[in-house]
Design an enzyme around this catalytic site. Structure first.
Site, PDB file in Angstrom:
ATOM      1  N   ARG A  87      18.475  44.545  11.537  1.00 43.95           N
ATOM      2  CA  ARG A  87      18.632  43.092  11.406  1.00 43.95           C
ATOM      3  C   ARG A  87      19.682  42.594  12.406  1.00 43.95           C
ATOM      4  O   ARG A  87      19.501  41.548  13.027  1.00 43.95           O
ATOM      5  CB  ARG A  87      19.038  42.718   9.977  1.00 43.95           C
ATOM      6  CG  ARG A  87      17.934  42.920   8.945  1.00 43.95           C
ATOM      7  CD  ARG A  87      18.364  42.465   7.576  1.00 43.95           C
ATOM      8  NE  ARG A  87      18.474  41.004   7.503  1.00 43.95           N
ATOM      9  CZ  ARG A  87      19.020  40.353   6.484  1.00 43.95           C
ATOM     10  NH1 ARG A  87      19.542  41.016   5.450  1.00 43.95           N
ATOM     11  NH2 ARG A  87      19.080  39.032   6.491  1.00 43.95           N
ATOM     12  N   CYS A 121      27.415  39.049   6.259  1.00 45.16           N
ATOM     13  CA  CYS A 121      26.161  39.765   6.027  1.00 45.16           C
ATOM     14  C   CYS A 121      25.049  38.741   6.043  1.00 45.16           C
ATOM     15  O   CYS A 121      25.035  37.854   6.892  1.00 45.16           O
ATOM     16  CB  CYS A 121      26.217  40.545   4.716  1.00 45.16           C
ATOM     17  SG  CYS A 121      26.546  39.507   3.268  1.00 45.16           S
TER      18      CYS A 121
END
Length: 283
Positions: A180, A238
């Site tokens: 990611r 995050c």
């Protein structure tokens, strides 16, 4: 004070003169499956069996506000958060231990919020519920009302602009999975990639195969290799400020204070004016 507690030490503390308040924050980032299977239900898991005396806390409703411009898990309304903590029996002079189903992310979110709002004695059960070897109960307790009144600290919290600045002047860690960060996949948010200047540091690498934190010296070495030093300011983000809280907890175990960007990538990527980097390099 250590930020985590072992299951054996918790069992001993529960028999002591000032047993900690126990908060069960079981949560998973899941969605309903095509087969019709419902998403994970933390309350149902709690009611099926929890540590004796533990009170369930709902991450989505009590540790975060509704998703919106501030991301998928913005800071909670402090009045609602304080009421939830008092309902659970949390007082300012009583120790608190938080646990979840073992991943540690949700427990760390509760730990961070309580610490950021002024509670002096909060720890996370290392390894979560799977580490507990004692009995479980299904009865839902009704603890005496606590007196905790959240008072947010002046430090420890980043907004988008402060995160961008920290990526240039200090160390900004991206706690998401490496793919990611690199922009190879993005299963949730509208744009793939990372904040320019951020360093890839998957939070999953802070724990061993048993889900428990690596020893403090190993964590210090891991963060040193990522560019973290005692003299440099450190921040973490995050997807939505949950797994990043676990990274802040790991840094605390290593003796390194860190800031949390709660909005994280879900807030950053929703603004088309903010730059996006892709690939393995920070820039």
């Amino acid at each position: 004070m250590n930020a985590i507690i072992s299951a054996s030490d918790l069992a001993h503390a529960l028999t002591g003169p000032t047993p900690p308040v126990l908060l069960d924050v079981r949560w998973q980032l899941t969605a309903a499956k095509a087969s019709g299977e419902p998403p994970f239900d933390g309350r149902a898991a709690y009611e099926a069996g929890h540590l004796p005396g533990a009170v369930y806390v709902d991450l989505d409703r009590e540790l975060a506000s509704a998703p919106g411009a501030g991301g998928r898990h913005p800071l909670p309304d402090l009045a609602r958060f304080g009421a939830a903590m008092r309902r659970a029996g949390v007082s300012s002079r009583t120790p608190v231990v938080v646990y979840d189903g073992g991943q540690g992310w949700a427990a760390a979110r509760a730990w961070w919020l309580l610490r950021w709002t002024g509670h002096p004695d909060v720890r996370v059960l290392d390894g979560g519920l799977p580490a507990w070897e004692g009995p479980l109960e299904t009865a839902v307790p009704a603890p005496a009302e606590g007196d905790f009144a959240p008072e947010p600290g002046a430090a420890g919290l980043l907004d988008a602009d402060a995160a961008a600045e920290l990526a240039r002047s200090g160390v900004l860690l991206d706690a998401r999975a490496g793919e990611r960060y690199r922009g190879e996949v993005e299963p949730i948010d509208p744009v793939a990639g990372h904040i320019p200047g951020a360093v890839s540091a998957p939070t999953t690498e802070n724990v061993g195969a048993d889900g428990r934190f690596l020893p403090a010296d190993e964590l210090r070495e891991r963060f040193k290799n990522l560019g973290v030093s005692q003299s440099s300011p450190v921040g973490v983000y995050c997807g939505s400020g949950v797994s990043a809280a676990h990274q802040v907890l790991a840094l605390a175990v290593a003796g390194i204070p860190a800031h949390l960007y709660v909005g994280s990538w879900s807030e950053w990527s929703a603004d088309p004016a903010r730059p996006v980097a892709v690939g393995p390099d920070p820039q």
